[in-house]
Design a protein around this motif. Structure first.
Motif, short mmCIF file in Angstrom:
data_model
loop_
_atom_site.label_atom_id
_atom_site.label_comp_id
_atom_site.label_asym_id
_atom_site.label_seq_id
_atom_site.Cartn_x
_atom_site.Cartn_y
_atom_site.Cartn_z
N ASN A 157 0.81 -1.22 0.00
CA ASN A 157 0.00 0.00 0.00
C ASN A 157 0.85 1.27 0.00
OD1 ASN A 157 -2.56 -1.17 -0.07
ND2 ASN A 157 -2.61 -1.45 2.15
N GLU A 158 2.17 1.10 -0.15
CA GLU A 158 3.07 2.26 -0.16
C GLU A 158 2.68 3.24 -1.26
OE1 GLU A 158 6.61 3.93 1.67
OE2 GLU A 158 5.45 2.14 2.15
N TYR A 159 2.22 2.72 -2.39
CA TYR A 159 1.83 3.58 -3.50
C TYR A 159 0.71 4.53 -3.07
CZ TYR A 159 -2.64 1.22 -4.16
OH TYR A 159 -3.91 0.75 -3.96
N PHE A 160 -0.18 4.04 -2.19
CA PHE A 160 -1.34 4.84 -1.80
C PHE A 160 -0.92 6.01 -0.91
CE2 PHE A 160 -5.26 5.84 0.50
CZ PHE A 160 -6.15 5.92 -0.56
N SER A 161 -0.05 5.74 0.06
CA SER A 161 0.41 6.83 0.95
C SER A 161 1.24 7.85 0.17
CB SER A 161 1.22 6.25 2.12
OG SER A 161 2.32 5.50 1.67
N ASP A 162 2.09 7.36 -0.75
CA ASP A 162 2.85 8.28 -1.61
C ASP A 162 1.90 9.10 -2.48
OD1 ASP A 162 5.16 7.32 -0.56
OD2 ASP A 162 5.95 6.47 -2.41
N GLY A 163 0.88 8.43 -3.00
CA GLY A 163 -0.06 9.11 -3.88
C GLY A 163 -0.85 10.19 -3.17
N ILE A 164 -1.25 9.93 -1.93
CA ILE A 164 -1.98 10.94 -1.17
C ILE A 164 -1.12 12.19 -1.00
CG2 ILE A 164 -2.94 11.49 1.10
CD1 ILE A 164 -4.75 9.75 -0.59
N SER A 165 0.16 11.98 -0.68
CA SER A 165 1.08 13.11 -0.50
C SER A 165 1.20 13.90 -1.80
CB SER A 165 2.46 12.60 -0.07
OG SER A 165 2.38 11.72 1.01
N GLU A 166 1.38 13.18 -2.90
CA GLU A 166 1.57 13.85 -4.19
C GLU A 166 0.32 14.61 -4.61
OE1 GLU A 166 3.11 12.81 -8.73
OE2 GLU A 166 3.06 11.26 -7.19
N GLU A 167 -0.87 14.01 -4.37
CA GLU A 167 -2.10 14.68 -4.75
C GLU A 167 -2.33 15.92 -3.90
OE1 GLU A 167 -4.33 13.60 -7.43
OE2 GLU A 167 -2.30 12.89 -7.72
N LEU A 168 -1.99 15.85 -2.62
CA LEU A 168 -2.11 17.03 -1.75
C LEU A 168 -1.18 18.13 -2.22
CD1 LEU A 168 -3.19 18.41 0.76
CD2 LEU A 168 -1.50 17.18 2.12
N LEU A 169 0.03 17.74 -2.61
CA LEU A 169 0.99 18.71 -3.15
C LEU A 169 0.44 19.36 -4.41
CD1 LEU A 169 4.80 18.11 -3.39
CD2 LEU A 169 3.59 19.07 -5.31
N ASN A 170 -0.20 18.57 -5.26
CA ASN A 170 -0.75 19.10 -6.51
C ASN A 170 -1.83 20.14 -6.26
OD1 ASN A 170 0.90 17.52 -8.10
ND2 ASN A 170 -0.59 15.85 -8.27
N VAL A 171 -2.58 19.98 -5.17
CA VAL A 171 -3.61 20.96 -4.83
C VAL A 171 -2.98 22.24 -4.29
CG1 VAL A 171 -5.57 21.46 -3.32
CG2 VAL A 171 -5.36 19.21 -4.38
N LEU A 172 -2.03 22.09 -3.37
CA LEU A 172 -1.41 23.26 -2.75
C LEU A 172 -0.61 24.09 -3.75
CD1 LEU A 172 -0.19 21.75 0.64
CD2 LEU A 172 -2.12 23.27 0.27
N VAL A 173 -0.04 23.44 -4.76
CA VAL A 173 0.80 24.18 -5.71
C VAL A 173 -0.03 25.16 -6.53
CG1 VAL A 173 0.65 22.69 -7.74
CG2 VAL A 173 2.81 23.80 -7.18
N LYS A 174 -1.35 25.00 -6.51
CA LYS A 174 -2.22 25.90 -7.27
C LYS A 174 -2.63 27.12 -6.46
CE LYS A 174 -4.17 22.03 -9.91
NZ LYS A 174 -3.50 22.35 -11.17
N VAL A 175 -2.22 27.19 -5.21
CA VAL A 175 -2.60 28.31 -4.35
C VAL A 175 -1.69 29.50 -4.65
CG1 VAL A 175 -2.87 29.14 -1.99
CG2 VAL A 175 -3.41 26.76 -2.55
N ASP A 176 -2.28 30.61 -5.05
CA ASP A 176 -1.51 31.82 -5.35
C ASP A 176 -0.80 32.31 -4.09
OD1 ASP A 176 -2.31 31.80 -7.97
OD2 ASP A 176 -4.00 33.16 -7.64
N GLY A 177 0.46 32.69 -4.25
CA GLY A 177 1.20 33.24 -3.14
C GLY A 177 1.86 32.22 -2.25
N LEU A 178 1.69 30.95 -2.54
CA LEU A 178 2.28 29.90 -1.71
C LEU A 178 3.35 29.17 -2.51
CD1 LEU A 178 2.18 28.35 0.99
CD2 LEU A 178 0.53 26.79 -0.07
N THR A 179 4.58 29.16 -2.00
CA THR A 179 5.67 28.44 -2.64
C THR A 179 5.69 27.02 -2.09
OG1 THR A 179 6.99 30.44 -2.89
CG2 THR A 179 8.16 28.34 -2.99
#
Length: 612
Positions: A156-178
């Protein structure tokens, strides 16, 4: 019998034990998630509680608590028994415990099934306070560390890695946040490194970490946001939901993080956050997609082929899954680099997949970047640049798009522009092997040896073999041939290539009388090396007739960025040769340059082009 069970308080004791046991399980559930205890820890507590139940019931039947202590029930005079008084105390205990249980259930129900612990919580004592200077880390910066797989199944390692990556993909769209890129954040996976140390390396002021426990159709995700400067938790929460709610959990976590950072981001930015949207409503396809990303990120021929299979399976279940199509395109374009795969076929499939991805979602930077790389391989420089810029316009914080565009700019001879883009990629992804290797190459071409050596060393430490190549080139240019030999040897060992040509070049430099012998060796090789190796070797030797012969006769054999060798900084005589402009024209570069995209080493003089 029932009357006697009631008189001896067996039912009351059983009730107290059951409610207290339930509360203990809730506390253990939260603590075990924070402490990183595996799934079996909670099952062990439950097992012990179940084993203890008959023991407690039997104890209540056989023994009685008296003012003189615990005695066997048969030894207590019924007229002196205090079981009624003990029963009243047990009734009070039952009421108190039930009130606590009801309160906990109400909090869970109205608190979004999380602990809602917004109060500041001190980090462990071993954490050190880190003062991050404004020049080193932006105030509005964050890294998402790989979530820990707490499931019993390592698969299930893929799932925990995937959750992290998907969360990162959401945050990267926030204006003003590096947001630190995936490559840098995941560089610490499985390593014993403190959060302040990670933040210092990634140049961020906030860190998100957590864990994922997946069992059947249930998933528990724990996430926490840490302010590194104060060593304190800003926010933490645990979600215990059905797997089908995974998208809602991702949305909620990202929204809570933005809310927690709204002071740093500014209220308007925080309120203006746009939901990224769910990539697909098909949960099975989404899991296959996460597995595919897991294998693709690990590179290597076998891993990329496995990723391709998984992406195709995901698309079969959800034909309109744009990000699966985009990932399939990225897998196909990287396959020939890591495996013995036909470029033409892989590139054809990559293009088809990228175009399909954009049909469903034209905001995917990855798909545009893939099309940019494909256009670059066909020497369609303007078209390639348009694709790269389209990728960056849609996702300005995408480190890969910046990295590939920097490679493009360097390849067409725009080294200062390429350096600027590579530096942007590096700031987004400071622990990327590719970003550091590209920076080393840019600095080497521009004659900035100190920076070349610095980033070459970082690239090598991160596993990129070209780190040693650029290190060797610096020492070769300086005439420090022992160090150059050592670095080149490490490079050729890492890529599994023979080092005879590099050794021969160094031999010619240290002993010019060996030049004739080396040229005979070079011209009579039984097996021809890659064309770019022969081209560069002849350029360094000053054998321009042979160099242009290789470039023209083996033109179709050059791969990827191989043509970068024409920009060897220490051989301007090669570029002053009229045949260089003819080669540039054949590569399609001349037309691209004449539209205002002049390289750093060339300039127009009337109808002519002069290079140095």
């Amino acid at each position: 019998m029932l009357t006697e069970l009631r008189r001896r308080n067996v039912f009351r004791v059983a009730a107290v034990y059951a409610v207290a046991g339930w509360l203990l399980l809730q506390v253990a559930d939260v603590l075990f998630a924070v402490l990183g205890v595996p799934d079996w820890g909670l099952r062990l507590v439950l097992g012990l509680l179940l084993l203890g139940f008959p023991v407690v019931a039997i104890f209540a039947w056989v023994f009685e608590l008296t003012p003189e202590g615990i005695k066997r029930e048969s030894e207590v005079d019924r007229t002196q028994s205090v079981v009624a008084r003990t029963g009243n105390k047990l009734n009070v205990a039952i009421v108190v415990l039930l009130a606590a249980a009801v309160t906990l259930l109400v909090l869970e129900h109205f608190g979004g099934e999380g602990d809602n612990s917004y109060d500041d919580v001190a980090l462990p004592a071993e954490s050190k306070r880190l003062e991050v200077a404004d020049s080193e880390a932006e105030e509005r910066s964050i890294a998402v560390l790989p979530f820990v797989n707490m499931s019993d199944d390592p698969g299930n390692e893929y799932f925990s890695d995937g959750i992290s990556e998907e969360l990162l993909n959401v945050l990267v769209k926030v204006d003003g946040l590096t947001v630190a890129s995936r490559t840098s954040s995941f560089a610490f996976k499985g390593k014993e490194v403190s959060v302040p140390e990670i933040a210092e390396k990634l140049k961020v002021n906030h860190v998100v970490e957590g864990s994922v426990r997946k069992a059947g159709n249930r998933v528990r995700i724990t996430a926490q946001l840490i302010d590194v400067g104060s060593d304190r938790h800003i926010w933490s929460e645990t979600y215990d939901r059905e797997l089908a709610d995974v998208f809602a959990i991702q949305d909620e976590i990202s929204q809570r993080i933005v809310e927690a950072l709204k002071i740093a981001l500014g209220a308007d930015t925080a309120n203006a956050m746009t939901e990224a949207g769910h990539p697909t409503e098909n949960l099975a396809a989404y899991e296959l997609y996460l597995q595919g990303r897991y294998f693709w990120q690990r590179r290597g021929g076998d891993n990329i082929r496995k990723a391709i299979e998984l992406f195709i399976e995901a698309i079969e279940l959800a034909p309109d899954f744009a990000r699966a199509w985009s990932s399939l395109a990225a897998a196909y374009i990287t396959l020939p680099v890591y495996a013995d795969a036909a470029e033409a076929e892989s590139y054809k499939r990559a293009e088809a997949a990228a175009l399909r991805a954009l049909e469903f979602d034209d905001s995917l930077a990855e798909a545009y970047a893939v099309l940019g790389d494909l256009a670059r391989t066909d020497f369609l420089w303007e078209e390639a640049e348009d694709f790269y810029l389209a990728a960056i316009e849609r996702e300005p914080k995408d480190a890969t798009a910046r990295l590939w565009y920097g490679e493009f700019l360097t390849l067409v001879g725009r080294f200062e522009d390429g350096l600027a883009e590579s530096e942007r990629a590096y700031r987004l992804d400071p622990l990327s092997p590719g970003a550091n290797a590209n920076l080393a190459g840019n600095y080497f071409i521009l004659g900035r040896d100190a920076e070349t050596l610095r980033h070459a060393a970082i690239a090598w430490d991160l596993g990129h073999p070209f780190g040693k190549m650029f290190e060797g080139q610096v020492y070769f240019r300086r005439g420090d041939y022992p160090k150059a030999t050592e670095a080149f040897a490490a490079f050729t060992d890492a890529i599994g290539a023979p080092g005879a040509l590099l050794d021969g070049l160094i031999g010619v430099k240290t002993d010019p009388s060996s030049r004739a012998e080396f040229i005979v060796f070079l011209d009579n090789l039984a097996v021809q090396p890659e064309p770019e190796v022969m081209l560069e070797t002849n350029i360094v030797l000053g054998r321009f007739d042979q160099a242009f012969a290789v470039a023209n006769e083996r033109f179709d054999d050059f791969r990827g960025n191989a043509w970068i060798v024409i920009w060897q900084p220490d051989t301007p005589a090669f570029r002053r040769d009229p045949r260089f402009i003819e080669l540039a024209d054949r590569l399609g570069l001349l037309g691209y340059w004449r539209k205002g995209n002049w390289p750093d080493f060339c300039e127009p003089r009337g109808a002519d082009v002069v290079c140095r």
